[in-house]
Design an enzyme around this catalytic site. Structure first.
Site, short mmCIF file in Angstrom:
data_model
loop_
_atom_site.label_atom_id
_atom_site.label_comp_id
_atom_site.label_asym_id
_atom_site.label_seq_id
_atom_site.Cartn_x
_atom_site.Cartn_y
_atom_site.Cartn_z
N LYS A 60 0.81 -1.22 0.00
CA LYS A 60 0.00 0.00 0.00
C LYS A 60 0.84 1.28 0.00
O LYS A 60 0.36 2.35 -0.38
CB LYS A 60 -0.93 0.00 1.21
CG LYS A 60 -2.09 -0.98 1.11
CD LYS A 60 -3.16 -0.48 0.15
CE LYS A 60 -4.42 -1.33 0.25
NZ LYS A 60 -5.49 -0.81 -0.63
N SER A 309 1.28 -9.74 -0.62
CA SER A 309 1.03 -8.30 -0.59
C SER A 309 1.27 -7.65 0.77
O SER A 309 1.45 -6.44 0.85
CB SER A 309 -0.41 -8.02 -1.03
OG SER A 309 -1.32 -8.72 -0.19
#
Length: 410
Positions: A60, A309
């Site tokens: 992110k 991720s």
């Protein structure tokens, strides 16, 4: 009044390339490594992109930094606001602090304290408000209007999407022969950005999204099926029931589908990544490996890049996942033993286990279970064992010694 920055409504491969230039030296270029063991297990030729090694342990950061870099001077002075219960909050807080931009993050009231503390430590003002993400979003929108803050959305923002797409560029630079990229998917920002970038570099590549079955809203939208049930999930980072106005058209155009995986496969994947790659994955980060485990025929024999991720999993949850993984592998065995209730019986039972090289880590002792004879006792054992065959050998030795022993299913 602040002047809005010129952010386009869609995303191109050039946008991703420009994002990569902005991120160079300020966001980690994380390792992208071949895994021999995961390849053996899945039947695919597996490469892992370790985005859990970013400073805030999540991809992110890429989208947040790219969006912040494109703020006008007036917008930077005004400050930014976001709604997030986790990784977007931390990525935004970290990079806003580095750039000297005041950041406010609205988190649902029930957000775990650890996530709140991390976000505050990274320099953001945290406001706990709303019973759900939707309510927190509405409050963040209100704050943006009242205080003149610039909203930085977690996925439905072209600059954020372009920043996330840089993951694909790095993967294909490291491994240009990849046939498939498998991408965790919630609102679709990472999937859209990576698909745009990957298709520009290698048009024949497949880019596939992965969701938890409980939050497979993108799957339902694309395939016209029923909406998912929701509920608790290990993959809270992709537990999103909506798609963005920007992300959905991009996913339709560039991605090659989205698949849903069951919770048990996500749990299995977290355990495998810890055991084999010695790395911590949150549920969303483990979803791509879960897809390979759940649908091996789709990936067998292909060169597959999976995006790990993020690694922001609660330690208490991780401990439960580890214990359950040990039980499934036979390295931790739950066994019930019924023995004669007489002096020395418990010690004799322990000797048998020890003789077979089992290690007793927990014991419970009952005499009052319905159906148990008055002259018997029931002992619950938790044993460290090498594997299922070793557990069965201990059970057989106990039975030869005159006890009734049952291995409980993992």
């Amino acid at each position: 009044m602040t002047r809005p920055s010129a952010i386009p409504a869609s995303v191109t491969a050039r946008d991703v390339e420009e994002a990569a230039a902005r991120l160079r030296g300020v966001v980690e270029r994380t390792p992208c490594l071949h895994s021999v063991t995961l390849s053996d297990i899945t039947g695919a030729d597996v490469v892992v992109k370790f985005e859990n090694l970013q400073f805030t342990a999540s991809f992110k950061e890429r989208g947040a930094r790219n969006r912040l870099e494109q703020l006008s001077d007036d917008e930077r002075r005004s400050g930014v606001v976001a709604m997030s219960a986790g990784n977007h909050a931390q990525g935004l807080a970290h990079h806003a602090a580095l750039l000297g931009i005041a950041a406010t993050v609205v988190m649902p009231a029930a957000t775990p304290f650890t996530k709140v503390r991390r976000t505050e430590r990274l320099g953001a003002r945290v406001i706990l408000a709303g019973e759900s993400l939707a309510e927190a979003r509405a409050i963040a929108d209100k704050l943006a209007a009242e205080e003149g803050l610039i909203m930085i959305r977690p996925f439905d923002d072209a600059a954020v999407i372009a920043g996330q797409g840089t993951v694909a560029l790095e993967m294909l630079e490291a491994h240009p022969g990849l046939d498939v990229l498998v991408v965790p998917t919630g609102g679709g920002g990472l999937l859209a950005g990576m698909a745009i970038a990957a298709k520009a570099v290698r048009p024949q590549i497949d880019v596939i999204g992965v969701q938890s079955e409980r939050y497979a809203a993108m799957v339902a939208t694309l395939e016209g099926g029923p909406q998912p049930p929701g509920g608790t999930t290990l993959a809270e980072g992709i537990a999103v029931m909506e798609q963005g106005n920007i992300t959905l058209p991009l996913v339709r155009e560039y991605a090659d589908g989205v698949i849903a995986v069951p919770e048990r496969r996500i749990e299995e994947a977290i355990g495998l990544l810890l055991d084999i790659e010695k790395t911590v994955a949150e549920g969303a980060g483990a979803a791509p490996l879960a897809a390979l485990l759940d649908q091996p025929q789709r990936f067998r024999g292909r060169r597959v890049g999976i995006v790990l991720s993020g690694g922001n999993i609660d330690l208490r949850l991780l401990s439960r996942v580890v214990i359950r993984a040990l039980a499934r592998s036979g390295e931790l065995t739950h066994m019930t033993v019924v023995l004669d209730d007489r002096p020395g019986a418990l010690g004799r039972m322990a000797d048998v286990v020890g003789d077979e090289r089992g290690n007793i880590v927990e014991v419970s002792h009952r005499r009052d279970r319905p159906g148990l004879e008055a002259t018997s006792a029931e002992v619950g054992l938790v044993l460290e064992t090498r594997d299922r065959a070793h557990a069965e050998a201990i059970r057989d030795a106990l039975e030869r010694d005159g006890h009734r022993a049952i291995i409980e299913d993992a």
